[in-house]
Design a protein around this motif. Structure first.
Motif, PDB file in Angstrom:
ATOM      1  N   SER A 119     -67.382 -69.971 110.151  1.00  0.00           N
ATOM      2  CA  SER A 119     -67.553 -69.623 108.740  1.00  0.00           C
ATOM      3  C   SER A 119     -66.553 -70.360 107.880  1.00  0.00           C
ATOM      4  O   SER A 119     -66.904 -70.917 106.817  1.00  0.00           O
ATOM      5  CB  SER A 119     -67.407 -68.113 108.558  1.00  0.00           C
ATOM      6  OG  SER A 119     -68.374 -67.415 109.300  1.00  0.00           O
ATOM      7  N   ARG A 155     -66.769 -69.691  98.041  1.00  0.00           N
ATOM      8  CA  ARG A 155     -65.653 -68.754  97.972  1.00  0.00           C
ATOM      9  C   ARG A 155     -65.258 -68.397  99.410  1.00  0.00           C
ATOM     10  O   ARG A 155     -66.010 -67.705 100.108  1.00  0.00           O
ATOM     11  CB  ARG A 155     -66.043 -67.493  97.206  1.00  0.00           C
ATOM     12  CG  ARG A 155     -66.424 -67.755  95.748  1.00  0.00           C
ATOM     13  CD  ARG A 155     -66.954 -66.492  95.121  1.00  0.00           C
ATOM     14  NE  ARG A 155     -67.397 -66.698  93.752  1.00  0.00           N
ATOM     15  CZ  ARG A 155     -68.080 -65.805  93.032  1.00  0.00           C
ATOM     16  NH1 ARG A 155     -68.398 -64.634  93.590  1.00  0.00           N
ATOM     17  NH2 ARG A 155     -68.429 -66.075  91.791  1.00  0.00           N
ATOM     18  N   THR A 192     -64.582 -64.428 100.322  1.00  0.00           N
ATOM     19  CA  THR A 192     -65.749 -63.558 100.514  1.00  0.00           C
ATOM     20  C   THR A 192     -66.834 -64.195 101.359  1.00  0.00           C
ATOM     21  O   THR A 192     -67.883 -63.597 101.568  1.00  0.00           O
ATOM     22  CB  THR A 192     -66.340 -63.196  99.139  1.00  0.00           C
ATOM     23  OG1 THR A 192     -66.677 -64.406  98.450  1.00  0.00           O
ATOM     24  CG2 THR A 192     -65.342 -62.393  98.323  1.00  0.00           C
ATOM     25  N   ARG A 193     -66.599 -65.401 101.825  1.00  0.00           N
ATOM     26  CA  ARG A 193     -67.559 -66.144 102.650  1.00  0.00           C
ATOM     27  C   ARG A 193     -68.917 -66.241 101.927  1.00  0.00           C
ATOM     28  O   ARG A 193     -69.949 -65.915 102.474  1.00  0.00           O
ATOM     29  CB  ARG A 193     -67.729 -65.486 104.018  1.00  0.00           C
ATOM     30  CG  ARG A 193     -66.472 -65.468 104.838  1.00  0.00           C
ATOM     31  CD  ARG A 193     -66.732 -65.258 106.286  1.00  0.00           C
ATOM     32  NE  ARG A 193     -67.279 -63.936 106.554  1.00  0.00           N
ATOM     33  CZ  ARG A 193     -67.494 -63.467 107.790  1.00  0.00           C
ATOM     34  NH1 ARG A 193     -67.203 -64.230 108.816  1.00  0.00           N
ATOM     35  NH2 ARG A 193     -67.988 -62.268 107.965  1.00  0.00           N
ATOM     36  N   GLU A 194     -68.832 -66.695 100.709  1.00  0.00           N
ATOM     37  CA  GLU A 194     -70.032 -66.835  99.889  1.00  0.00           C
ATOM     38  C   GLU A 194     -70.180 -68.277  99.418  1.00  0.00           C
ATOM     39  O   GLU A 194     -69.188 -68.976  99.198  1.00  0.00           O
ATOM     40  CB  GLU A 194     -69.975 -65.924  98.660  1.00  0.00           C
ATOM     41  CG  GLU A 194     -70.067 -64.448  98.982  1.00  0.00           C
ATOM     42  CD  GLU A 194     -69.976 -63.596  97.729  1.00  0.00           C
ATOM     43  OE1 GLU A 194     -70.259 -62.398  97.811  1.00  0.00           O
ATOM     44  OE2 GLU A 194     -69.592 -64.141  96.654  1.00  0.00           O
ATOM     45  N   ILE A 196     -72.347 -70.189  96.319  1.00  0.00           N
ATOM     46  CA  ILE A 196     -73.124 -69.930  95.099  1.00  0.00           C
ATOM     47  C   ILE A 196     -73.760 -71.246  94.659  1.00  0.00           C
ATOM     48  O   ILE A 196     -73.058 -72.236  94.399  1.00  0.00           O
ATOM     49  CB  ILE A 196     -72.225 -69.363  93.986  1.00  0.00           C
ATOM     50  CG1 ILE A 196     -71.565 -68.061  94.468  1.00  0.00           C
ATOM     51  CG2 ILE A 196     -73.039 -69.130  92.721  1.00  0.00           C
ATOM     52  CD1 ILE A 196     -70.549 -67.520  93.514  1.00  0.00           C
ATOM     53  N   VAL A 234     -76.885 -66.532  95.535  1.00  0.00           N
ATOM     54  CA  VAL A 234     -75.636 -66.228  96.254  1.00  0.00           C
ATOM     55  C   VAL A 234     -75.960 -66.127  97.743  1.00  0.00           C
ATOM     56  O   VAL A 234     -76.760 -65.264  98.155  1.00  0.00           O
ATOM     57  CB  VAL A 234     -75.003 -64.921  95.752  1.00  0.00           C
ATOM     58  CG1 VAL A 234     -73.719 -64.651  96.518  1.00  0.00           C
ATOM     59  CG2 VAL A 234     -74.737 -64.989  94.260  1.00  0.00           C
ATOM     60  N   GLN A 292     -74.653 -65.316 101.392  1.00  0.00           N
ATOM     61  CA  GLN A 292     -73.591 -64.544 102.058  1.00  0.00           C
ATOM     62  C   GLN A 292     -73.677 -64.764 103.568  1.00  0.00           C
ATOM     63  O   GLN A 292     -74.719 -64.535 104.187  1.00  0.00           O
ATOM     64  CB  GLN A 292     -73.756 -63.051 101.755  1.00  0.00           C
ATOM     65  CG  GLN A 292     -72.731 -62.168 102.437  1.00  0.00           C
ATOM     66  CD  GLN A 292     -71.359 -62.278 101.804  1.00  0.00           C
ATOM     67  OE1 GLN A 292     -71.249 -62.304 100.580  1.00  0.00           O
ATOM     68  NE2 GLN A 292     -70.332 -62.367 102.612  1.00  0.00           N
ATOM     69  N   GLU A 312     -78.908 -63.511  98.079  1.00  0.00           N
ATOM     70  CA  GLU A 312     -78.972 -62.496  97.029  1.00  0.00           C
ATOM     71  C   GLU A 312     -79.250 -63.165  95.685  1.00  0.00           C
ATOM     72  O   GLU A 312     -78.925 -64.335  95.462  1.00  0.00           O
ATOM     73  CB  GLU A 312     -77.654 -61.715  96.982  1.00  0.00           C
ATOM     74  CG  GLU A 312     -77.353 -60.971  98.273  1.00  0.00           C
ATOM     75  CD  GLU A 312     -76.015 -60.262  98.203  1.00  0.00           C
ATOM     76  OE1 GLU A 312     -75.367 -60.372  97.139  1.00  0.00           O
ATOM     77  OE2 GLU A 312     -75.651 -59.622  99.198  1.00  0.00           O
TER      78      GLU A 312
END
Length: 1791
Positions: free
Chosen positions: A1632, A1654, A1657-1659, A1661, A1674, A1676, A1689
């Motif tokens: 990750s 990010r 938060t392991r996101e 975008i 988003v 995830q 999301e």
């Protein structure tokens, strides 16, 4: 005020409302009020520590810390109080006395409270703190004693023993023992006040607050206080002087007059009742007049509670009972004896005292003696009831289970019975005295006659109804037989017999007559019954024996009962002449009779014995009764009397036949019975217990007059007896001194000696000649015979043999001859019983007989025993148990030898013979590791025995000296060692050797199954020599005269160890031998400081200088381990000039010492070597050797980082060029390496090493000419090496090739990364020449050379395989450029049926190299991997062209494309092998792979092939990746890989070798650290496969996440959970983070779309905007990424319909889940799909996507009816899954 649980603010000193009220009262009244707590103090001392500010004059007296602690003591919490008390004690101990004295005014009230606290820990701690206070304040405590003493005395009687003990210790600290009465007298009134209040006023509710203390706790505290107060009152009365007790009489009378006081006798608590009775007993003893006034209450409380059987109450109760009936005269008038006392007593006695007989029954005699006549009338009824009750208690459960309980009842019964009988006799005598008085004689005579009859009736009843039934009961109860009953009866009879001559002679004579009549009838009834129990007969014999000899020390007496200070009345007579008292135990000697002769038996007893013996012999003879035989043996053992033997003969044996051998002795009844009955029974084999018959023999021998007669009798009966019977006779004689005295003459008689010699000969002959079938029965047939031989040899009497000494020696000679003959007979198992018997005999003989080894035969027997132990059991066929027996035998013999004989290992002795035999075994025998281990263990055991048994230190060193080979023998042993050891150090560069090269056969032949003799000798000496010279022993303690060759011997041991370490591909036997030496810590012991001081280093240096080779390596290893100081190394030689002129041995020595020499010395060596090198032409004969030696020393010094000037280097280079011009043959440019000698090959090697060092450290020194020479020579050497690949078996040829490859690798690295500014200092055309000419020339030769190695040497396990060459060539090929790999000049190699789009050269490269991935040579595998890894990214290009040229066919299945066929074939082959290796291991279990084994190489090749495949897959474009992954899915190769990976990855993949300092950081793992696949075998090779497996799994998750996810979801529950946990814990976080980092650092740009990440938060975008449309997504990542689904999301969206938005989100989620790529690739695919949608391309109505998720194609197949377009792959899937050919939308037939 705050809440209950509210925390008070720290430092808050503001008083609460109650505090302010107290302050107000203090201000108004001027004093502090005196009410605290529930009670009212009568003293003026304040009961609390004032905390108000208005009382400064008082408050200042107490230290602030003490004040705080004392306040804590008032808390309710137990833990708080306990800590406060402990803190108070510590403060009293630490603070000054002035500070502590300030606490005294407040201590009494606090102490009185906490000393009765409910928690016992608080009470104990309070007493300990009080002790510390006393020790600090001392006399200052006096003013406060009266307030303390009452509770202090109560505390000393606390029911919790540690608290009471602590209070007593504190009291002892305050008052010495002599002052304690005075202290109590001073406070007696106050103490009595406290005790009176506690006993009469206090209740459970007044002691504790009912509202806050539970009822159970209140009751427990009250009961404890009552108990302690009662005991305190007793203690007060006991300690106070009599005058003070009298002064307190009135107050004491007031206390005991209270009804509440006497109610405590019925209290429910046994502790309270027991304390009361203790107090009553003390009052009776100290103040009887007080109790006389309360006699009614006392007697009722004590006598009516006589049946209280509580263990706590009964002892003080009976003490009180005895005191009451003794001190209160009319005590029986206050109670109803017959209704209230005696029935309770009868019940208690009938129940055996209810488990308290040891306490209760000793009180019966004094109790009975104090009973008045009115209580005991009628006497007969009273005595009958009493004795019936007490004997009935013997049947109680506790009495039967406890010997002490039973003994106490028996003692009490017999004491009381004797007392009553004596009392009855005395009363009869008094009546007779009255009968002879004056007036009224006739009337008194009639009355006296009636009373005399009454006494006789009582005596008769006691004998017939009590004593005799008790004896009868004991005869049937073994527990009573073992008790004190029989000795008590005997003691009573002895007392009666002594009184027969007195005044009451008639009465006692009548008692004796009645007793013997009754006993005779009882015994005869028991004996004259066939069903009689054997225990009853044994009981009769025991009873008669005790009656005959009550003081017999052989009989174990019962334990003595508790002594009671009671004596019988005057009727017993004066003094103690009647015998020992009832309670006094008698100590007996161990022997039955010894030299003590008991008195002759009485007439009654002898008559009874004869009667019983006569009855018994009838049952033995007529009914063959075994139990009667045992009874008869016991009788004869106790009564060896002629009268008894005469009765046994019977009336029919009156006439005696004449016996010439016995003569008049034949008239002896005992001898006649022995010959006519016992001898006959012994000869019969009818199952009679011969042990009993042998006892009869010894009983009969006691009736013989002298030893001569006894010898005659034994010789007479022993002629026909079996050996087992003789064994029992001898055993009993040895076990008993009296028996030995009876038959000592017979044992030493020649008759028995000759019989034993013949017996030993017969046994040995039978053992040697017995067949295997007959041998199994041999132990049972002859065990008694062997035991008899062993016993006769091992036993001694007065330091003399049991039998004649001459017979002992003859037997030992026969045993030795037999054992020697058996040693040479190797039939498996046949000799074991015989050897076992002989070993038992020898062990007993050696361990028991002093000076046994003075016999020559004993020495020979000991040597043979040792030889059997020292030989391999596989040869001797002896079991482990038998070998242990033999070991014990020779250990006992050696211990006896050293202990009893003088020191010295002289010729002919056992030690010298044993050492000579062991040395022959070492030097001449063929020994395996097992044989050697057995031999070493035997010699070690012998050595340890010598070390412990020797009185001085000369025996053991002499023995070791006999074992050690001489210097000439050591030399021959070294020469016999195989020479294969030289290969490893030679190729590693640790040894310069140029001796003779052994032929090829030497290197190809494996080591034989025999250990070299040098290794055997070294192992044995290395194991035992340190027993003689313990590790750590200082040299001054080691006498060199005792150990003259110690350093030479240890040097040979180190030599053997070094040989084992250098042996490569050694046999399993040598490896096992080396492991054995490591387990024995031989190397560590050899490197001890004491041996270093003994000159070991000097010895090794001398050997290295004289012989070189392995001695140099041994010296290097020793220096490396010991690390001696530089001064010690310097002392080995005078100066470096002493090494010159150089020889091959001095070169090896210099190479070893060079790293440890000072820089100046190394510079001197360089100067001397260069000087010799420049003058090489002066030496005509050995000029080549001189050049080699100088270059070797120069290289050694340069490798040690010795500074050197450029002029010297140039001079050396010039000299080498000069040699090139004049002696070209030295360089072997045109020679056959296979025909060159070792010396000829060694010179070019040193030149290569020197040139390599120049390239690495001083390249600027070389000019253009030098570079030309260097490069041309390198290429020429490579050419000649390529032509001589068949000679690579030669270690010197391997060294030549390795040095050349190292030079090539160094040049490649040098030209690949030239440092800045260095290129200008080099010749201008040098770099271009290297790149254009030399590189291609070098690698054109190297690559075929690598391929030729497995062709020339197909067996990698053979010793001839050139593994070092493969490693060196592989390291050089690692640097091979890709262009040369793709355009290689390898011979074309194609596989039939192999489909490939690769160019021919590249396909030939794959087909040639990939099979080497599974060749069992790790360097070859890794070299091939590194080369193919460079080629893999180029291979997809060919498939791209093929895919682009391929047209789409209608209704085509999803296209699959195979990865390179050469790689896939390797995977197919290795998958089958791995299934056989790992198939039995469950998924998730770690499979341990032995490094460098066949399995290791197979798994390594499999994982390397997958690494290459994943590299190929990663380099492929997205369209091809789909086709490759589909092929992997169909072939299930990835499925198999993942299953194997979870068998190869460790459960905890933490990187080994991490430092402890890094414990706080995230630990490194196999997933966080990259794998370095080095060709060199380093220490981490055992972690190579696990690390590589983790690396492959990581790459599979990274590059093929969709396929791994698909595999994971299809697994069973256990595998599913295992994979999920492992991946989440160790891999997901790393992947990750890397995925997020790759998004952040990505250089890929999208038009109209921005991507941000990010990491926290392991996101990810993604924002897409075009015209009026704005989309934000988003992404995830899950916790178990990439196994779990990536969630997409919704962010912000503008201008997009809801349905279209959902479709796009679904598409993105599908792409990220099912495509094998990164997030960026998925976003790119999704963006293209959206853009195509905006361009007007319609969605496929099957997958609702424009771009296909797998093959990235557009919808092209259109329905002719509805005109809708579909993806070809989607249509194929639709048709195959629905089994229809209709349009998915309009349902019309699809054309």
């Amino acid at each position: 005020m705050g809440g209950k649980n509210k925390q008070r603010t720290k430092g808050n000193v503001r008083p609460s409302s109650s505090g302010r009220a107290a302050e107000l009262l203090a201000r108004e009244s001027g004093s502090v009020p005196g009410f605290v707590g529930f009670g009212i103090s009568t003293s003026n001392d304040p009961g609390y520590v004032p905390a108000v500010h208005g009382a400064e004059e008082i408050d200042n007296l107490v230290d602030a810390d003490f004040r705080l602690v004392l306040r804590k003591l008032s808390k309710r919490d137990t833990v708080t109080k306990l800590k406060a008390v402990q803190e108070f004690g510590a403060m009293c101990q630490e603070r000054e006395s002035d500070v502590v004295r300030g606490v005294l005014p407040y201590w009494p009230r606090i102490y009185c409270k906490i000393s009765v606290d409910h928690d016992r820990r608080v009470r104990e701690a309070a007493q300990q703190a009080f002790e510390q206070l006393i020790l600090k304040v001392k006399r200052n405590l006096a003013p406060y004693l009266k307030g303390l003493m009452g509770h202090w005395l109560v505390a000393q009687c606390d029911t919790y023993s540690p608290a009471a003990s602590a209070a007593a210790v504190a009291f002892q600290a305050a008052f010495p023992l002599s002052k304690q009465p005075e202290a109590l007298s001073f406070c007696k009134e106050e103490v009595l006040n406290v005790l009176q209040d506690n006993l009469l006023k206090e209740t459970a509710d007044t002691l504790s607050d009912p509202q806050s203390v539970p009822e159970e706790e209140r009751e427990a505290k009250y009961m404890r206080l009552l108990t302690s107060s009662l005991l305190a009152l007793k203690r007060l009365l006991t300690v106070l002087p009599q005058s003070d007790c009298e002064a307190l009489a009135k107050r004491l009378a007031n206390i005991i007059a209270q009804g509440k006081f006497w109610k405590y006798s019925k209290h429910k608590s046994p502790q309270v009742r027991g304390a009361l009775f203790e107090l009553v007993a003390a009052l009776c003893e100290l103040t009887p007049q007080l109790l006389q006034a309360e006699a009614a209450r006392v007697c009722s409380a004590v006598l009516l509670g006589i049946d209280d059987s509580d263990p706590v109450v009964l002892p003080p109760l009976w003490e009180a009972v005895l005191h009451v009936i003794s001190s209160i005269q009319d005590c029986w008038s206050h109670v109803n004896v017959r209704k209230g006392v005696l029935p309770k007593l009868w019940a208690l006695l009938a129940e055996g005292g209810r488990g308290l007989a040891t306490v209760l029954h000793p009180n019966m005699l004094p109790f009975l003696s104090k009973l008045p006549a009115e209580v005991t009338e009628p006497k007969l009824h009273f005595c009958t009831t009493f004795f019936s009750s007490i004997t009935q208690g013997l049947a109680s459960e506790r009495a039967l289970a406890s010997p002490s309980e039973c003994a106490a009842i028996v003692y009490a019964t017999m004491e009381c019975l004797r007392f009553v009988l004596l009392q009855s006799v005395a009363e009869g005598a008094e009546q007779r005295a009255l009968q002879s008085a004056g007036e009224g004689a006739e009337q008194r005579a009639l009355q006296s006659a009636g009373e005399g009859a009454e006494q006789r009736a009582l005596q008769s009843a006691l004998l017939c109804q009590q004593l005799l039934p008790l004896i009868d009961k004991a005869l049937g109860t073994p527990a009573l037989q073992r008790g004190p009953l029989f000795p008590q009866i005997s003691e009573m009879l002895v007392s009666w017999e002594k009184r027969v001559t007195g005044d009451e002679a008639a009465a006692f004579q009548r008692l004796l007559t009645d007793f013997w009549e009754g006993l005779g009838s009882l015994c005869a009834r028991r004996v004259d019954c066939e069903e009689t129990e054997p225990a009853a007969l044994e009981g009769i014999a025991s009873l008669l024996e005790v009656m005959y000899d009550p003081d017999n020390p052989a009989r174990k007496q019962a334990k003595g009962k508790k002594a009671v200070k009671i004596c019988f009345a005057e009727q017993e007579g004066k003094g103690e002449e009647d015998g020992p008292s009832a309670g006094r135990p008698v100590t007996e000697p161990a022997d039955g009779f010894g030299k003590r002769k008991p008195p002759p038996p009485s007439g009654h007893l002898l008559e009874l014995v004869c009667q019983l013996a006569e009855l018994s012999v009838v049952y033995v003879c007529e009914r063959d009764s075994e139990k009667h035989l045992r009874f008869l043996a016991l009788l004869l053992r106790a009564f060896p009397r002629p009268q008894v033997f005469g009765v046994l003969l019977g009336p029919g044996h009156g006439k005696v036949e004449p016996d010439t051998q016995l003569g008049a002795l034949a008239q002896n009844p005992a001898v006649r019975f022995l010959l006519q009955r016992v001898a006959l029974w012994l000869r019969q084999d009818d199952g009679k217990d011969t042990d009993l018959l042998v006892d009869m023999v010894f009983s009969a021998l006691r009736c013989c007059g002298s030893n001569t007669e006894q010898t005659l009798v034994l010789n007479r009966i022993a002629m026909d007896l079996k050996w087992g019977v003789l064994l029992q006779i001898v055993q009993k004689a040895c076990a008993n001194a009296g028996h030995l005295e009876l038959c000592g003459g017979w044992l030493r008689d020649p008759v028995l000696g000759e019989r034993l010699v013949r017996l030993a000969g017969e046994l040995c002959t039978v053992g040697l000649e017995a067949s295997p079938s007959a041998f199994s029965a041999l132990p049972g047939q002859h065990s008694h015979s062997w035991a008899l031989i062993s016993l006769a040899l091992s036993q001694q009497h007065n330091n003399e043999p049991l039998i004649g000494k001459v017979y002992v020696e003859r037997i030992i000679e026969r045993l030795h001859a037999t054992l020697s003959e058996a040693k040479g007979m190797c039939d498996a198992g046949n000799m074991e019983p015989l050897v076992s018997f002989i070993s038992d005999v020898a062990s007993n003989f050696f361990s028991s007989v002093k000076g046994c080894l003075l016999l020559p035969a004993a020495n020979d027997l000991l040597l043979t025993t040792f030889q059997l132990c020292a030989q391999d059991p596989a040869l001797t066929h002896l079991s482990d148990a038998l070998l242990q027996k033999l070991k014990l035998a020779y250990t006992a013999g050696v211990h006896s030898l050293v202990t009893h004989l003088g020191p010295g290992v002289t010729k002919g002795t056992f030690l010298h013979s044993a050492a000579a035999w062991v040395k022959r075994q070492l030097l001449t025998s063929i020994l395996s590791v097992q044989s050697l281990q057995v031999l070493v263990q035997a010699v070690q055991s012998l050595t340890e025995t010598l070390a412990t048994a020797q009185k001085n230190g000369c025996v053991l060193p002499q023995f070791i000296g006999c074992l050690t080979p001489t210097q000439e023998e050591w030399f021959c042993l070294r020469q016999a060692l195989p020479p294969q050891w030289i290969k490893r150090p030679l190729l590693a560069g640790r040894l310069r050797a140029c001796g003779d090269c052994p032929c090829m056969e030497v290197w190809s032949v494996r080591a034989s199954g025999k250990l070299p003799a040098h290794l055997c000798a070294s192992a044995l000496l290395g194991r035992i020599i340190f027993i003689a010279v313990p590790v750590g022993e200082q040299q001054e303690e080691t006498d060199t005269s005792v150990h003259p060759d110690l350093s030479y011997t240890v040097a040979e041991i180190l030599y053997a160890l070094q040989w084992c370490e250098e042996m490569e591909h050694c046999s399993a036997m040598v490896a096992e031998y080396h492991q054995l030496l490591q387990e024995w810590n031989v190397a560590e012991n050899a490197c001890s400081p004491s041996l270093a001081e003994a000159g070991l280093l000097n010895t090794l240096f001398t050997r290295s200088r004289e012989e070189g080779d392995l001695w140099s390596l041994t010296l290097a290893s020793y220096i490396q381990k010991g690390r001696p100081a530089a001064a010690i190394i310097k002392s080995l030689y005078d100066n470096v000039e002493s090494f010159y002129p150089l020889s091959k041995h001095t070169v090896s020595t210099i190479q070893v010492l060079c790293p440890w020499l000072a820089t100046a010395e190394r510079e001197a060596l360089i100067s001397l070597s260069v000087a010799d090198l420049l003058n090489w032409q002066e030496r005509v004969q050995d000029s080549a050797h001189s050049v080699w030696a100088c270059l070797a020393v120069l290289n050694c010094c340069l490798q040690a980082t010795t500074p050197v000037e450029e002029e010297i280097l140039l001079a050396v280079v010039a000299t080498v060029l000069e040699c090139r011009n004049s002696r070209e043959e030295w360089f072997l440019f045109s020679s056959d390496l296979g025909k060159a000698s070792a010396a000829e090959l060694a010179l070019p090697v040193e030149m290569m090493r020197f040139l390599c060092w120049l390239v690495d450290h001083s390249p600027t020194v070389l000019c253009s000419t030098h570079w030309d020479f260097l490069l041309c020579s390198m290429l020429a050497w490579l050419e000649i090496a390529s032509e001589s690949s068949g000679s690579f078996w030669n270690p010197w040829v391997q060294q030549f090739v390795c040095a050349n490859c190292e030079l090539i690798a160094k040049l490649t690295e040098f030209f690949a990364a030239l440092p800045a500014g260095l290129a200008e200092q080099l010749p201008p055309e040098l770099s271009s020449e290297w790149q254009e000419f030399f590189v291609e020339g070098v690698y054109t030769l190297l690559l075929p050379l690598l391929v030729n190695i497995p062709a020339e040497f197909p067996e990698p396990d053979e010793q001839l395989f050139p593994l070092a060459v493969a490693e060196a060539v592989g390291e050089a090929l690692v640097h091979m450029p890709v262009r040369l790999l793709t355009h290689n000049k390898l011979p074309a190699r194609f596989v039939a049926g192999q489909r490939s789009s690769l160019p021919d050269g590249l396909q030939s490269l794959l087909n040639t190299l990939t099979p080497l991935l599974i060749f069992k040579a790790r360097p070859l595998q890794l070299a091939v991997y590194h080369m193919l890894h460079k080629v893999m990214p180029l291979l997809p290009e060919s498939d791209c062209e093929r895919a682009n040229a391929k047209s789409d066919d209608e209704e085509e299945e999803e296209p699959s494309l195979s990865p390179p066929a050469a790689i896939m074939s390797i995977l197919t082959t290795t998958e089958e092998l791995l299934e056989s290796i790992l198939g039995s291991i469950q998924v998730g279990e770690f499979a341990v792979v032995v490094p460098l084994s066949t399995e290791h190489c197979c798994i390594l090749g499999y994982l390397l092939a997958w690494k290459l495949l994943l590299t190929f897959f990663k380099a492929a474009p997205s369209q091809l990746r789909v086709q490759y992954s589909l092929h992997l899915r169909k072939s299930r190769s990835l499925h198999t890989l993942l299953l194997h990976l979870f068998r190869l990855m460790p459960e905890n993949p933490t990187l080994p070798g991490q430092l402890a300092e890094a414990a706080g950081k995230e630990p490194k793992s196999f997933f966080t650290e990259s794998l370095s696949l080095s060709l060199r075998q380093n220490e981490g090779v055992q972690f190579e496969v696990p690390h590589l497996a983790c690396s492959v799994y990581y790459c599979a998750l990274k590059d093929l996440p969709a396929m791994v996810r698909l595999w994971w979801t299809s697994q069973e529950k256990r595998v599913f959970s295992t994979v999920d946990k492992f991946t989440s814990k160790y891999v997901s976080g790393v992947l990750s983070a890397q995925e997020i980092a790759s998004v952040q650092s990505s250089t890929q740009t999208f038009q109209s779309m921005t991507v941000k990440a990010r990491s926290a938060t392991r996101e990810v975008i993604a924002t897409y905007s075009v015209d009026d449309i704005f989309i934000e997504l988003v992404i995830q990542l899950p916790q178990n990424y990439p196994l779990g689904s990536i969630s997409v999301e919704s962010g912000r969206r503008v201008g997009v319909a809801v349905q279209q938005w959902r479709n796009w989100m679904l598409q993105l989620s599908t792409y990220l889940t099912h495509q094998n790529g990164s997030i960026m690739e998925g976003l790119s695919l999704w963006k293209n799909n959206v853009e195509k949608r905006f361009e007007g391309v319609e969605d496929c109505m099957i997958c609702f996507s424009v771009i296909h998720g797998s093959n990235y194609s557009l919808p092209k197949k259109a329905c002719r009816t509805c005109k809708k377009k579909f993806h070809s792959a989607c249509l194929y899937k639709w048709f195959t899954s629905s089994n229809k050919s209709t349009c998915p939308l309009c349902r019309d037939t699809f054309f």
